[in-house]
Motif scaffolding. Structure first.
Motif, PDB file in Angstrom:
ATOM      1  N   SER A  54       0.817  -1.230   0.000  1.00 42.31           N
ATOM      2  CA  SER A  54       0.000   0.000   0.000  1.00 42.31           C
ATOM      3  C   SER A  54       0.842   1.267   0.000  1.00 42.31           C
ATOM      4  O   SER A  54       0.542   2.225  -0.714  1.00 42.31           O
ATOM      5  CB  SER A  54      -0.880   0.057   1.247  1.00 42.31           C
ATOM      6  OG  SER A  54      -1.822  -0.946   1.245  1.00 42.31           O
ATOM      7  N   SER A  72      -1.676  -6.596  -5.664  1.00 45.05           N
ATOM      8  CA  SER A  72      -1.550  -5.223  -5.179  1.00 45.05           C
ATOM      9  C   SER A  72      -2.424  -4.938  -3.974  1.00 45.05           C
ATOM     10  O   SER A  72      -3.612  -5.239  -3.953  1.00 45.05           O
ATOM     11  CB  SER A  72      -1.913  -4.244  -6.294  1.00 45.05           C
ATOM     12  OG  SER A  72      -1.745  -2.924  -5.819  1.00 45.05           O
ATOM     13  N   SER A  73      -1.815  -4.331  -2.981  1.00 43.17           N
ATOM     14  CA  SER A  73      -2.554  -3.766  -1.849  1.00 43.17           C
ATOM     15  C   SER A  73      -2.918  -2.337  -2.227  1.00 43.17           C
ATOM     16  O   SER A  73      -2.566  -1.867  -3.291  1.00 43.17           O
ATOM     17  CB  SER A  73      -1.663  -3.739  -0.608  1.00 43.17           C
ATOM     18  OG  SER A  73      -1.117  -4.995  -0.365  1.00 43.17           O
ATOM     19  N   GLY A  74      -3.577  -1.667  -1.311  1.00 42.72           N
ATOM     20  CA  GLY A  74      -3.866  -0.249  -1.525  1.00 42.72           C
ATOM     21  C   GLY A  74      -5.337   0.096  -1.511  1.00 42.72           C
ATOM     22  O   GLY A  74      -5.696   1.260  -1.384  1.00 42.72           O
ATOM     23  N   ALA A  75      -6.194  -0.922  -1.636  1.00 40.83           N
ATOM     24  CA  ALA A  75      -7.624  -0.632  -1.715  1.00 40.83           C
ATOM     25  C   ALA A  75      -8.110   0.100  -0.459  1.00 40.83           C
ATOM     26  O   ALA A  75      -8.819   1.110  -0.552  1.00 40.83           O
ATOM     27  CB  ALA A  75      -8.402  -1.933  -1.904  1.00 40.83           C
ATOM     28  N   ILE A  76      -7.696  -0.382   0.689  1.00 38.90           N
ATOM     29  CA  ILE A  76      -8.190   0.220   1.937  1.00 38.90           C
ATOM     30  C   ILE A  76      -7.617   1.624   2.106  1.00 38.90           C
ATOM     31  O   ILE A  76      -8.346   2.581   2.409  1.00 38.90           O
ATOM     32  CB  ILE A  76      -7.875  -0.697   3.139  1.00 38.90           C
ATOM     33  CG1 ILE A  76      -8.646  -2.017   2.983  1.00 38.90           C
ATOM     34  CG2 ILE A  76      -8.218  -0.006   4.466  1.00 38.90           C
ATOM     35  CD1 ILE A  76      -8.293  -3.103   3.979  1.00 38.90           C
ATOM     36  N   ASN A  92      -6.056  -8.961  -5.651  1.00 36.60           N
ATOM     37  CA  ASN A  92      -6.051  -8.475  -4.262  1.00 36.60           C
ATOM     38  C   ASN A  92      -6.920  -9.429  -3.457  1.00 36.60           C
ATOM     39  O   ASN A  92      -7.601 -10.292  -4.012  1.00 36.60           O
ATOM     40  CB  ASN A  92      -6.595  -7.039  -4.195  1.00 36.60           C
ATOM     41  CG  ASN A  92      -6.255  -6.328  -2.877  1.00 36.60           C
ATOM     42  OD1 ASN A  92      -5.679  -6.923  -1.950  1.00 36.60           O
ATOM     43  ND2 ASN A  92      -6.617  -5.059  -2.788  1.00 36.60           N
ATOM     44  N   GLU A  93      -6.870  -9.263  -2.169  1.00 41.06           N
ATOM     45  CA  GLU A  93      -7.787 -10.047  -1.341  1.00 41.06           C
ATOM     46  C   GLU A  93      -9.193  -9.477  -1.516  1.00 41.06           C
ATOM     47  O   GLU A  93      -9.369  -8.273  -1.703  1.00 41.06           O
ATOM     48  CB  GLU A  93      -7.366  -9.960   0.128  1.00 41.06           C
ATOM     49  CG  GLU A  93      -8.300 -10.756   1.015  1.00 41.06           C
ATOM     50  CD  GLU A  93      -7.684 -11.186   2.336  1.00 41.06           C
ATOM     51  OE1 GLU A  93      -6.661 -10.610   2.729  1.00 41.06           O
ATOM     52  OE2 GLU A  93      -8.234 -12.120   2.954  1.00 41.06           O
ATOM     53  N   ASP A 126     -11.437  -8.244   0.187  1.00 44.86           N
ATOM     54  CA  ASP A 126     -11.623  -7.713   1.546  1.00 44.86           C
ATOM     55  C   ASP A 126     -13.086  -7.456   1.887  1.00 44.86           C
ATOM     56  O   ASP A 126     -13.486  -7.514   3.044  1.00 44.86           O
ATOM     57  CB  ASP A 126     -10.867  -6.383   1.688  1.00 44.86           C
ATOM     58  CG  ASP A 126      -9.359  -6.567   1.630  1.00 44.86           C
ATOM     59  OD1 ASP A 126      -8.838  -7.380   2.391  1.00 44.86           O
ATOM     60  OD2 ASP A 126      -8.713  -5.887   0.812  1.00 44.86           O
ATOM     61  N   GLY A 168      -5.539 -11.428   5.412  1.00 43.66           N
ATOM     62  CA  GLY A 168      -5.178 -10.317   6.287  1.00 43.66           C
ATOM     63  C   GLY A 168      -3.917  -9.609   5.829  1.00 43.66           C
ATOM     64  O   GLY A 168      -3.668  -8.491   6.200  1.00 43.66           O
ATOM     65  N   ASP A 169      -3.096 -10.267   5.044  1.00 38.63           N
ATOM     66  CA  ASP A 169      -1.926  -9.578   4.510  1.00 38.63           C
ATOM     67  C   ASP A 169      -1.625 -10.104   3.120  1.00 38.63           C
ATOM     68  O   ASP A 169      -1.854 -11.266   2.827  1.00 38.63           O
ATOM     69  CB  ASP A 169      -0.723  -9.729   5.437  1.00 38.63           C
ATOM     70  CG  ASP A 169      -0.174 -11.120   5.417  1.00 38.63           C
ATOM     71  OD1 ASP A 169       0.596 -11.417   4.489  1.00 38.63           O
ATOM     72  OD2 ASP A 169      -0.530 -11.921   6.304  1.00 38.63           O
ATOM     73  N   ASN A 170      -1.127  -9.197   2.298  1.00 42.85           N
ATOM     74  CA  ASN A 170      -0.921  -9.563   0.894  1.00 42.85           C
ATOM     75  C   ASN A 170       0.408 -10.262   0.640  1.00 42.85           C
ATOM     76  O   ASN A 170       0.618 -10.768  -0.452  1.00 42.85           O
ATOM     77  CB  ASN A 170      -1.073  -8.329   0.005  1.00 42.85           C
ATOM     78  CG  ASN A 170      -2.536  -8.065  -0.331  1.00 42.85           C
ATOM     79  OD1 ASN A 170      -3.428  -8.742   0.182  1.00 42.85           O
ATOM     80  ND2 ASN A 170      -2.784  -7.092  -1.184  1.00 42.85           N
TER      81      ASN A 170
HETATM   82  N1  GLU Z   1      -5.869  -6.109   0.850  1.00 45.17           N
HETATM   83  C1  GLU Z   1      -5.499  -4.903   1.522  1.00 45.17           C
HETATM   84  C2  GLU Z   1      -5.749  -3.681   0.648  1.00 45.17           C
HETATM   85  O1  GLU Z   1      -5.789  -3.752  -0.533  1.00 45.17           O
HETATM   86  C3  GLU Z   1      -4.032  -4.854   1.915  1.00 45.17           C
HETATM   87  C4  GLU Z   1      -3.473  -5.962   2.732  1.00 45.17           C
HETATM   88  C5  GLU Z   1      -1.944  -5.828   2.856  1.00 45.17           C
HETATM   89  O2  GLU Z   1      -1.404  -4.793   2.505  1.00 45.17           O
HETATM   90  O3  GLU Z   1      -1.265  -6.765   3.270  1.00 45.17           O
HETATM   91  O4  GLU Z   1      -5.880  -2.601   1.111  1.00 45.17           O
END
Ligand code: GLU
Length: 376
Positions: A17, A54-58, A139-140, A142, A152-154
């Motif tokens: 992120s 990729s993370s970053g959605a939250i 991505n997860e 979420d 919980g983690d990417n």
């Molecule tokens: N899936 C979460 C997101 O996209 C991030 C999880 C992580 O960074 O490990 O915000």
């Protein structure tokens, strides 16, 4: 072969992120994404498969919803993810479109990468996307994942994806340029570890304590990811992400830590299918099907004479040649009940018999290991 981006044929790149979204404002770092897209285009141009986790959605979504920076409730995080994911996917789409590359979004939960039912779906869908020349952006999921089914983690999600897709390299782009004996943020003299060939208790100790606040997305999850990837024949590298062209920098020899696997993804997957899973049933096949399998083909329903046992789609089953011994194992694409209804039939009849369009193969050749193939 020396692990490197140039030698890898299928690479999963995990992006944290902090690289994509400003931690304060949640604003997308478009200049950085543009550099990454150039790097991805260069790999694609060399005929390599690239998958992005990729993370970053939250981080992005929380800003748009006006949510506070500090601890969010689970449902607020899920709302932020729903809002941020669409922006995140769009950002990748625009950045890669400038290089004529299409993207496809995949949202997974822990359950989807478990070695049953949905695993086969995710694997063959992503394989199809790669063969069509797209870059899957993963991505997860979420928004729907409850605590029990969350990664919980990417870092771990990326390792699962790498293993599921038989990738030969997993790149974790991070805010650190590798593994150190001590935390380099607190100890300027901490010794850097260039290569890890085995995850020893000492290596785990270097990653720190799982209970520390920075553990999520910190070194602990990265070491867990390395363990998972290495066991499946996939090398992993932790590299600095916060540079203009992070993959170019890595290829140019930037400081990083390589986790080297001694297996290959193909051999590791074959050995997993052959020995780690308990077969739930048996498919008895005819001689014609056996000859086809020996030529490297898939097992079609037409070549199956009988189905023994009770199993679900995605379970491991044994393969026995009629009047003979067990000759191999595989992950079956149908439940025992459905398999019994289609044995002996042509693949094009499956939809009429079962009322849904299943796979043409009873066991795809990627999910099959013959006794002959075992060993190093
Ligand atoms: N899936 C979460 C997101 O996209 C991030 C999880 C992580 O960074 O490990 O915000």
């Amino acid at each position: 072969m020396q692990p490197s981006l140039a030698n890898a044929t299928r690479t999963v790149v995990k992006i944290g992120s902090a690289l994509l979204a400003d931690p304060e404002t949640g604003a997308l770092n478009e200049a950085w994404l543009d550099g990454l897209a150039r790097d991805v285009a260069s790999l694609r141009g060399r005929g390599k498969d690239v998958l992005i986790v990729s993370s970053g959605a939250i981080a992005i979504g929380r800003r748009h919803l006006g949510l506070p920076q500090d601890a969010l409730k689970l449902e607020e995080m899920q709302a932020a993810a729903a809002c941020g994911q669409i922006r995140l996917a769009h950002a990748y789409q625009s950045a890669l479109a400038r290089h004529g590359i299409g993207v496809a979004q995949i949202l997974l939960t822990h359950e989807d990468t478990e070695a049953r039912r949905r695993y086969l779906n995710a694997r063959s869908t992503i394989n199809t996307l790669l063969s069509l020349g797209t870059v899957p952006v993963i991505n997860e999921n979420d928004t729907v994942a409850t605590n029990e089914i969350r990664f919980g983690d990417n870092d771990r999600l990326a390792a699962r994806v790498a293993v599921m897709m038989s990738a030969d390299l997993l790149v974790l782009l991070s805010d650190v340029d590798g593994l150190y004996e001590n935390d380099p943020r607190h100890d300027a003299d901490a010794r850097w570890i260039p290569t890890v060939e085995r995850i020893t208790p000492q290596i785990e100790a270097m990653a720190g304590d799982i209970g520390t606040p920075s553990a999520a997305g910190g070194m602990v999850t990265k070491i867990a990811a390395a363990k998972h990837a290495m066991a499946a024949g996939c090398h992993m590298v932790i590299a600095e992400g916060a540079v203009e062209r992070p993959l170019t920098a890595l290829e140019g020899g930037a400081r990083s830590t390589w986790f080297v696997s001694t297996a290959t993804p193909r051999a590791a997957r074959k050995s997993w299918i052959a020995s780690a899973l308990e077969p739930r049933g048996t498919l008895v096949i005819d001689d014609g099907a056996w000859r086809a399998l020996l030529k490297g083909r898939s097992l079609l329903p037409a070549g199956v004479k009988a189905v023994e046992g009770t199993f679900e789609r995605g379970d491991a089953v044994a393969i026995r040649v009629e009047h003979g011994r067990e000759a191999g194992r595989g992950l079956v694409a149908y439940s025992a009940a459905d398999a019994r209804r289609i044995v002996g039939h042509k693949s094009r009849e499956i939809e009429r018999i079962l009322g849904y369009r299943g796979r043409a193969e009873m066991i795809h050749r990627d999910d099959l290991v013959l006794d002959e193939e075992q060993g190093p």
